[in-house]
Enzyme design. Sequence first.
Site, short mmCIF file in Angstrom:
data_model
loop_
_atom_site.label_atom_id
_atom_site.label_comp_id
_atom_site.label_asym_id
_atom_site.label_seq_id
_atom_site.Cartn_x
_atom_site.Cartn_y
_atom_site.Cartn_z
N LYS A 70 -8.16 5.32 2.79
CA LYS A 70 -6.97 5.27 1.95
C LYS A 70 -7.17 4.19 0.89
CE LYS A 70 -2.45 5.80 0.97
NZ LYS A 70 -1.43 5.55 2.00
N THR A 110 -2.39 -0.07 -7.25
CA THR A 110 -1.68 0.63 -8.32
C THR A 110 -0.44 -0.17 -8.72
OG1 THR A 110 -2.46 2.72 -7.38
CG2 THR A 110 -0.67 2.84 -8.99
N ALA A 111 0.14 -0.91 -7.78
CA ALA A 111 1.28 -1.77 -8.10
C ALA A 111 0.91 -2.77 -9.19
CB ALA A 111 1.75 -2.50 -6.84
N HIS A 137 5.50 -0.95 0.07
CA HIS A 137 5.71 -0.57 1.48
C HIS A 137 7.15 -0.85 1.93
CE1 HIS A 137 1.53 0.24 1.39
NE2 HIS A 137 1.09 -0.96 1.70
#
Length: 275
Positions: free
Chosen positions: A56, A109-110, A148
């Site tokens: 991932k 990506t944040a 998250h």
Amino acid sequence: MEVITLGFSPCPNDTFIFGALVNDQLIHKDLSFQYMMEDVEYLNKAAMAGDLDVVKVSYFAFTKLADKYQLLTSGGALGTNCGPLVISKTPGKIPSEKDVIAIPGENTTANLLLTLAYPECTNKEVVLFSDIEKGVQDGKYDFGLIIHESRFTYEQNGLFKVRDLGEFWEEYTGTPIPLGAIAIKKTLPENTKKRINELISESLQYAYDHRDSAMDFVKQHAQEMDPFVMQAHIDLYVTPYSMDLGDHGKMAASRLFHEIELKLGIKEPEWPIFV
């Protein structure tokens, strides 16, 4: 039997998706999985080192991996209203170039979205995602970039949302936000890649069909998490795109890679990207 090394996070969306696969609840006599669970930025770096067969990763990190990996169309996190949040302990405060911002990883990506939304804000400090809220509470950081389950807990900890970067992306592009994807080594046989893609979809379907069993595995790795937060986390990040990206999901990924090249000068990965 072919042994496949697999890495994903202990977050509820990943354990919900991968639980049946790694707990031998599916029939896959041809493959055996050795798995590890780690934080997203750890996994990004492990993929950059080529340490895992299937892993991932953040979509942003994939721009640095495309020489070694392709992406599967199953198992990822892509959707609407699920982006990372910029938070502060002071309501109404806007980030400026002098402010220190805690981020969950340089390759996430944040962080990419933060760079696109606030290009002047370069004073960043990498912090484990689960420690960002406390750092902002204690005044160590002016702002935090949370991902998250933190998006479900920041308000009860006295913090305030400055901006939802998922909303920023969706308003800017009109596409869903690609957050995390499942990368697979290019060197694996084509039939193995396709079989793993199918197995991840089957694992997610098993979780939907046997929710109690699936949630037992989720709870094992989120022991201190409120049950409501666990379920909300799954509902937000496990979407139809997690079963299969489809053409619309692939288009969203393509738009993200195009923006990365346009704004940051990082070459867009060559297609075909997906298995």
